[in-house]
Design a protein around this motif. Structure first.
Motif, PDB file in Angstrom:
ATOM      1  N   LEU A 642     -41.240 -86.448  53.890  1.00 36.41           N
ATOM      2  CA  LEU A 642     -41.691 -87.071  55.138  1.00 36.41           C
ATOM      3  C   LEU A 642     -40.749 -86.796  56.313  1.00 36.41           C
ATOM      4  O   LEU A 642     -41.092 -87.084  57.453  1.00 36.41           O
ATOM      5  N   GLN A 643     -39.588 -86.226  56.019  1.00 38.14           N
ATOM      6  CA  GLN A 643     -38.719 -85.810  57.128  1.00 38.14           C
ATOM      7  C   GLN A 643     -39.257 -84.564  57.817  1.00 38.14           C
ATOM      8  O   GLN A 643     -39.010 -84.338  58.996  1.00 38.14           O
ATOM      9  N   THR A 644     -39.973 -83.731  57.061  1.00 39.20           N
ATOM     10  CA  THR A 644     -40.401 -82.454  57.666  1.00 39.20           C
ATOM     11  C   THR A 644     -41.917 -82.248  57.742  1.00 39.20           C
ATOM     12  O   THR A 644     -42.363 -81.427  58.550  1.00 39.20           O
ATOM     13  N   ALA A 645     -42.690 -82.965  56.915  1.00 42.83           N
ATOM     14  CA  ALA A 645     -44.148 -82.759  56.988  1.00 42.83           C
ATOM     15  C   ALA A 645     -44.674 -83.475  58.225  1.00 42.83           C
ATOM     16  O   ALA A 645     -44.233 -84.580  58.536  1.00 42.83           O
ATOM     17  N   ASP A 646     -45.630 -82.846  58.923  1.00 44.68           N
ATOM     18  CA  ASP A 646     -46.202 -83.510  60.099  1.00 44.68           C
ATOM     19  C   ASP A 646     -47.309 -84.471  59.701  1.00 44.68           C
ATOM     20  O   ASP A 646     -47.655 -85.365  60.441  1.00 44.68           O
ATOM     21  N   PHE A 647     -47.916 -84.208  58.568  1.00 44.98           N
ATOM     22  CA  PHE A 647     -48.947 -85.130  58.052  1.00 44.98           C
ATOM     23  C   PHE A 647     -49.112 -84.825  56.568  1.00 44.98           C
ATOM     24  O   PHE A 647     -48.676 -83.762  56.090  1.00 44.98           O
ATOM     25  N   VAL A 648     -49.714 -85.767  55.850  1.00 41.22           N
ATOM     26  CA  VAL A 648     -50.043 -85.463  54.456  1.00 41.22           C
ATOM     27  C   VAL A 648     -51.503 -85.821  54.205  1.00 41.22           C
ATOM     28  O   VAL A 648     -52.075 -86.652  54.906  1.00 41.22           O
ATOM     29  N   SER A 649     -52.076 -85.156  53.230  1.00 44.10           N
ATOM     30  CA  SER A 649     -53.438 -85.490  52.828  1.00 44.10           C
ATOM     31  C   SER A 649     -53.466 -85.489  51.306  1.00 44.10           C
ATOM     32  O   SER A 649     -52.955 -84.557  50.671  1.00 44.10           O
ATOM     33  N   VAL A 650     -54.020 -86.551  50.746  1.00 41.16           N
ATOM     34  CA  VAL A 650     -53.993 -86.649  49.291  1.00 41.16           C
ATOM     35  C   VAL A 650     -55.232 -85.959  48.729  1.00 41.16           C
ATOM     36  O   VAL A 650     -56.359 -86.315  49.079  1.00 41.16           O
ATOM     37  N   GLY A 651     -54.990 -84.978  47.886  1.00 39.06           N
ATOM     38  CA  GLY A 651     -56.096 -84.291  47.190  1.00 39.06           C
ATOM     39  C   GLY A 651     -56.311 -85.034  45.880  1.00 39.06           C
ATOM     40  O   GLY A 651     -55.683 -84.734  44.870  1.00 39.06           O
ATOM     41  N   THR A 652     -57.189 -86.016  45.939  1.00 38.52           N
ATOM     42  CA  THR A 652     -57.328 -86.887  44.756  1.00 38.52           C
ATOM     43  C   THR A 652     -57.905 -86.147  43.554  1.00 38.52           C
ATOM     44  O   THR A 652     -57.677 -86.550  42.420  1.00 38.52           O
ATOM     45  N   ASN A 653     -58.641 -85.048  43.806  1.00 35.72           N
ATOM     46  CA  ASN A 653     -59.214 -84.325  42.658  1.00 35.72           C
ATOM     47  C   ASN A 653     -58.095 -83.766  41.790  1.00 35.72           C
ATOM     48  O   ASN A 653     -58.078 -83.951  40.577  1.00 35.72           O
ATOM     49  N   ASP A 654     -57.151 -83.085  42.448  1.00 36.97           N
ATOM     50  CA  ASP A 654     -56.055 -82.515  41.671  1.00 36.97           C
ATOM     51  C   ASP A 654     -55.019 -83.564  41.294  1.00 36.97           C
ATOM     52  O   ASP A 654     -54.445 -83.507  40.206  1.00 36.97           O
ATOM     53  N   LEU A 655     -54.794 -84.521  42.175  1.00 41.32           N
ATOM     54  CA  LEU A 655     -53.800 -85.549  41.828  1.00 41.32           C
ATOM     55  C   LEU A 655     -54.223 -86.261  40.540  1.00 41.32           C
ATOM     56  O   LEU A 655     -53.421 -86.499  39.639  1.00 41.32           O
ATOM     57  N   MET A 680     -53.651 -95.115  39.316  1.00 42.95           N
ATOM     58  CA  MET A 680     -54.034 -94.298  40.479  1.00 42.95           C
ATOM     59  C   MET A 680     -53.911 -95.134  41.761  1.00 42.95           C
ATOM     60  O   MET A 680     -53.411 -94.646  42.779  1.00 42.95           O
ATOM     61  N   LEU A 681     -54.357 -96.382  41.708  1.00 39.09           N
ATOM     62  CA  LEU A 681     -54.294 -97.201  42.919  1.00 39.09           C
ATOM     63  C   LEU A 681     -52.844 -97.452  43.328  1.00 39.09           C
ATOM     64  O   LEU A 681     -52.503 -97.419  44.506  1.00 39.09           O
ATOM     65  N   THR A 682     -51.981 -97.683  42.330  1.00 36.64           N
ATOM     66  CA  THR A 682     -50.562 -97.913  42.642  1.00 36.64           C
ATOM     67  C   THR A 682     -49.953 -96.665  43.283  1.00 36.64           C
ATOM     68  O   THR A 682     -49.201 -96.743  44.257  1.00 36.64           O
TER      69      THR A 682
END
Ligand code: PEP
Ligand code: MG
Length: 775
Positions: A642-655, A680-682
């Motif tokens: 989070l110091q360097t990413a400008d945003f994140v998106s969770v790919g729940t299919n692969d996660l 998964m919710l946690t």
């Protein structure tokens, strides 16, 4: 694997076997075909004909064994005829899926083994001569796409059966299919027992490929034509017939695609045009002509090329290639119907008013054979989201349920059928109560759609004032207009690899830049997140050489390829910069496993920025680089990330796949674990909290965001940007104004402590009690 010959005798035997195969490729087919034709035309019983064919194959192909197994009720393969094996084992049986023979039947693909013993499915069973024979070659006997038996040859020496041998066996198997289905070996009654059809109500669960609800009567799409002539000794005349039929087919397709009921969306047009080009593929006709030269009739040659392509393509795990196979099956059926029935693929008389089309698989144009107003729903035994027929059906607004295993065995023409495309369920011969329920649901739905049309361009805000950005996942240019029409707030995930799959060769920077630029133009300033190539794994590019891997889901894919082959990532960055023409852009990296990968990608981006500046190309002031959270390892580097990413998106299919160690493509495990589970919710809550604390935007772009119940929970967990498929927009946007995240969050937090497998039912009750609008 072929082991090396151990002594000079073996070397000689091996060399001579290869010589034999080469010679055979030239001489055997025609001789064998005429021989088999004569046997088939004779007056002997079917069993005797089979014995004669088996003997002839062994003799012509110089094999020690030739055997034929026939499928019987109970998924058993019975040894009906054999030469070179002990006589007392005739009539013995193996299960489909058991040993080498069972393997061929289970997967419907040929096996060629020089050293059969080293194959994992090898068992020293008497039906294949124990360990006496080194090499083994078998092909499925197919009729109408279904396995009817298996034809096997074996040799004592290690022999490398080439493609020519498989070719010959497949041609013989065409005739064996006719022999088996004629009823002379296994009675017609038993054959229908293999495919039992009941008259009781039944419901089947598949997957949703097109949302919506339809009630109607089944029409079975199976242009199953009986071939009268398989072999022919007049290749010239057969080729003439072929050319006539090809011309007829091409004309008919072109007329069909220009009918009033053809869909107009540009994506569907692209697909149908590609299909039309496929129908003009010279390579295909050359292969059919080559099969005619081997002594087949025109129709048998079409079938033989299809079987061979089928076998080759089924070995590839890539969904894109399997989808092309469906186009090919559809075209072959059309060509066959032009050869055998003057081109009538569909009998239009006696079709029901409300048609539910049921098929194993369909090509994209098949739907256009039917009256648009009467075609209400589609049920497929196969099919996936990326299937062209599914895309065309969605464009026409027709609900589709796919992957309904064996549905054709449970349904007969005229049966009443309900297609619930929202839940991926099909009701066959439903009881009146079910029909009433669905009829009411259809009425509610019609009302809901008109409500949605009024509010689709309004912002989505929860009852307690949380504004949610509802964006769309896309992968083709033609989907962008859909995103705008349906009121999507942006493109939260543009899967660039989908366009790459449509290109014939690796696209140069200009081609890529043109595509990305058009997308930015069409979205008129709304956010677009371009994901860099997520290739490898289940998405290989035909023109990009990658190693064959035992475990592709854990292999060399996505950003790993981009980093190891910097040119891949750099050219894509170059194209994004060019496409931006100075506008701000968002780039997202898939399958990042460690922060070092983000750092390396950023270095490559910096190089491209410098290069653009040197070339006087406008570089956006703000290029945001985001990361997909899909690999659990990244969860332990959140601070650094989070110091360097400008945003994140969770790919729940692969996660979900990597968190639970469950293959996302394995249908048998589809319902094994639930996304609405405490673990998964946690995990999702932790990601949302950490991002919020760091002030980094977090979104969800996996399929989870497209399910209203799941989306309800995700919003409560703190995700205020969701990116979903086009067909889920309506349901999710209608749900959002009915939830109160302040009330829901404490309840979800409570559920995270549960020891239960899933908390879905509890969340459903919450939704019901709080009048949440779930479609
Ligand atoms: C995901 O994994 O959730 C995702 C959105 O990426 P894809 O489905 O393309 O792998
Ligand atoms: Mg993914």
């Amino acid at each position: 694997m072929t082991s090396a010959p151990k002594n000079s005798l073996e070397v000689r035997e091996k060399a001579s076997s290869e010589f034999i195969d080469a010679q055979m490729a030239l001489a055997a087919p025609r001789h064998l075909m005429t021989g088999v034709r004569d046997i088939m035309a004779g007056t002997k019983t079917a069993a005797k004909k089979l014995d004669d064919i088996v003997l002839l194959v062994a003799k012509t192909l110089r094999t020690d064994v030739c055997s034929c197994f026939v499928l019987r009720a109970g998924d058993l393969l019975e040894l009906f005829s054999a030469t070179g094996l002990r006589a007392d084992i005739l009539k013995s049986r193996v299960h489909v899926g058991e040993g080498l023979v069972g393997d061929i039947a289970a997967h419907a693909i040929p096996l060629m083994l020089a050293d059969a013993k080293s194959h994992p499915s090898f068992t020293p069973s008497p039906e294949t001569g124990g360990t006496e024979f080194s090499s083994f070659c078998g092909v499925p006997v197919l009729r109408g796409g279904a396995v009817r038996g298996v034809l096997v040859i074996q040799n004592k020496i290690q022999r490398n059966y080439g493609d020519e041998v498989v070719d010959i066996l497949q041609t013989v198997s065409l005739m064996l299919a006719e022999l088996i289905t004629s009823g002379g070996l296994v009675t017609i009654e038993e054959m229908s027992a293999i495919l039992p059809v009941s008259d009781k109500p039944a419901d089947m669960t598949g997957i949703s490929l097109g949302r919506g609800l339809a009630i109607g009567h089944a029409v079975l799409y199976e242009p199953r034509l009986t071939m009268q002539n398989i072999v022919a000794d007049d290749p010239k005349a057969q080729k003439f017939r072929l050319h006539q039929a090809v011309a007829g087919m091409q004309g008919a397709i072109s007329r069909m695609l220009h009918k009033d009921n053809a869909p107009t969306g540009s994506e569907t047009r692209d697909i149908l045009e590609a299909y039309q080009m496929f129908a003009r593929d010279k390579g295909w006709f050359v292969r059919i002509e080559a099969a005619i030269d081997k002594g087949l009739s025109a129709e048998a040659a079409v079938q033989s090329v299809l079987n061979e392509t089928h076998a080759r393509m089924m070995q590839m795990s890539d969904g894109y290639i399997r989808d092309r196979l469906q186009d090919m099956e559809d075209l072959s059926n059309r060509l066959l119907s032009h050869l055998m029935t003057q081109g009538e693929t569909v009998q239009h008389e006696n079709l029901p008013e409300e048609i539910i089309l049921v098929a194993r698989s369909l090509g994209p144009a098949a739907l256009l054979d039917y009256d648009r107003n009467r075609l209400k729903g589609v049920v497929l035994e196969k099919g996936s989201h990326s299937n062209h027929v599914a895309i065309v059906a969605r464009a026409l607004g027709i609900p589709v349920v796919g992957q309904c295993d064996d549905v054709l065995n449970f349904i007969v023409s005229g049966d009443q059928v309900i297609v619930d495309g929202d839940h991926g369920v099909v009701y066959i011969r439903p009881q009146q109560a079910v029909i009433d329920l669905y009829t009411r649901s259809q009425e509610v739905r019609a009302k809901r759609s008109s409500t949605y049309r009024r509010m689709q361009h309004q912002p989505s805000v929860t009852l307690d004032g949380v504004k949610v950005s509802v964006q769309m996942n896309a992968g083709l240019l033609s989907e962008i207009s859909t995103a705008r029409n349906l009121g999507a707030d942006g493109i939260g995930l543009f899967r660039t690899e989908l366009s790459f799959m449509g290109w014939q060769k690796y696209p140069p920077v200009v081609t890529q830049a043109e595509l990305y630029g058009q997308i930015l133009d069409e979205m008129e300033g709304k956010p677009v997140v371009f994901r860099t190539l997520d290739i490898g794994g289940d998405k290989p590019l035909p023109y990009f050489k990658a190693p064959v891997e035992e475990n592709p889901a854990l292999g060399w894919r996505a950003v790993r390829i981009g980093i190891d082959r910097p040119a891949v990532l750099r050219t894509q960055f170059r194209a994004f910069i060019r496409a931006s023409k100075g506008r701000d852009i968002k780039i997202m990296l898939p399958l990042v496993s460690e922060v070092a990968e983000l750092d390396r990608a950023r270095e490559l981006l910096e190089m491209e920025k410098a290069r653009a500046r040197n070339n006087n190309i406008a570089v956006p002031e703000n290029i945001q680089v985001g990361v997909m959270i899909e690999v659990p390892a990244l969860l332990w580097q959140m601070d650094a990330l989070l110091q360097t990413a400008d945003f994140v998106s969770v790919g729940t299919n692969d996660l979900m796949q990597y968190l639970y160690a469950v293959d996302r493509g394995n249908g048998a495990l589809r319902d094994r674990y639930d996304q609405l589970s405490p673990a998964m919710l946690t995990t999702l809550k932790m990601i949302a909290d950490r991002c919020k604390a760091a002030g980094i935007p977090a979104s969800i772009c996996g399929e989870m965001a497209g399910q209203p119940l799941e989306a309800m929970v995700l919003i409560a967990l703190g995700y205020d940007t969701l990116s979903l498929s086009a067909q889920s927009l309506e349901a999710v946007k209608l749900m959002i104004p009915t939830i109160d995240t302040g009330r829901l969050l404490p309840y979800v937090e409570q559920l995270m402590k549960s020891r239960e497998h899933s908390v879905r039912e509890r969340l459903l009750s919450f939704a019901r009690d709080h009048h949440v609008h779930l479609a």
